[in-house]
Design an enzyme around this catalytic site. Structure first.
Site, PDB file in Angstrom:
ATOM      1  N   LYS A 125       5.846  55.159   0.490  1.00 42.66           N
ATOM      2  CA  LYS A 125       5.615  54.796   1.895  1.00 42.66           C
ATOM      3  C   LYS A 125       6.149  55.890   2.823  1.00 42.66           C
ATOM      4  CE  LYS A 125       8.154  52.429   4.679  1.00 42.66           C
ATOM      5  NZ  LYS A 125       9.066  51.437   5.224  1.00 42.66           N
ATOM      6  N   ASP A 185       3.792  49.225   5.125  1.00 45.65           N
ATOM      7  CA  ASP A 185       5.108  48.652   5.417  1.00 45.65           C
ATOM      8  C   ASP A 185       4.941  47.135   5.495  1.00 45.65           C
ATOM      9  OD1 ASP A 185       3.910  48.087   7.817  1.00 45.65           O
ATOM     10  OD2 ASP A 185       5.583  48.785   9.047  1.00 45.65           O
TER      11      ASP A 185
END
Ligand code: SF4
Length: 234
Positions: free
Chosen positions: A141, A160
């Site tokens: 991420k 997220d």
């Protein structure tokens, strides 16, 4: 010079069946609605270089961007480069980032990232996913955030908590882990939209499609959304 090893490419996304929720027309309508609602969506973490963005993104785990933006000016004033931060002690770093939570682990991560970037990449943040995920604290991420925001490269989609939740509410993904949701999204969202798409969903998740009690009466995606969590139906 950073080592020029070949980027380990992500598994090639296989097309998903393009019917129902994933019909190209529906996906295009969702993307259009997001463009209309959030035409200027950008990363909310303050930074002036890829290095600063990398550190800020590591600090943003389990913490608000507003809080991170409060601590990074002093952190970067004291330790402005990876080389400088590599020499910082853990107690020095912990003191500066304490209010972001999980500060001991985060101090280790940013010190480790500074050392790795200084020794393995000549002091420059690498520009491939394969290299970035070797940096301490930078999982997929974080790597996607830095690649997209700092280098305009879309090797993956930032998933997220907001992207994870809304992708599932909009039936664009069904999986129960972020890596799997990312793979599902990579199959249905055109690659030239990956960077903007995640910024837009993050804004939507903060302002409208909040975790508890989404504000469906204010949502311009409402007619495209069949989530069981909806609080209002047109
Ligand atoms: S209609 Fe409600 S649940 Fe669906 S995307 Fe909009 S805010 Fe989220």
């Amino acid at each position: 010079m950073p080592p020029q090893k070949a980027a380990k490419s992500s598994p090639k996304p296989q097309p998903r069946k393009s019917t129902g929720d994933l019909a190209p027309g529906r996906v295009a309508a969702i993307l259009k609605a997001l463009d209309e609602a959030y035409p200027e969506a950008v990363c909310a973490l303050h930074h002036s270089s890829p290095w600063e963005l990398l550190v800020a993104t590591i600090l943003s785990a389990q913490c608000t961007d507003v809080r991170v933006n409060m601590v990074t000016p002093e952190l970067f004033r004291r330790f402005p480069t990876p080389a400088a931060m590599a020499k910082a002690t853990l107690p020095q770093l912990e003191d500066l980032i304490r209010t972001t939570g999980f500060f001991r682990n985060k101090a280790k991560s940013i010190q480790g990232a500074a050392k790795k970037i200084t020794t393995a990449f000549g002091g420059k943040v690498p520009q491939t996913l394969a290299e970035l995920i070797t940096v301490p604290g930078a999982a997929r991420k974080t790597a996607n955030v830095v690649l997209g925001v700092s280098f305009g490269k879309a090797e993956g989609i930032v998933v997220d908590t907001h992207v994870f939740r809304i992708a599932r509410r909009l039936s664009l993904a069904r999986s129960d882990t972020a890596p799997k949701v990312e793979q599902e999204l990579m199959r249905v969202i055109p690659q030239d939209r990956w960077i903007a798409f995640s910024h837009q969903l993050i804004h939507h998740g903060r302002q409208v499609c909040i975790a508890r009690k989404p504000k469906c009466d204010r949502c311009n995606l409402e007619q495209l959304c069949h989530s069981k969590d909806k609080t209002w139906h047109s």
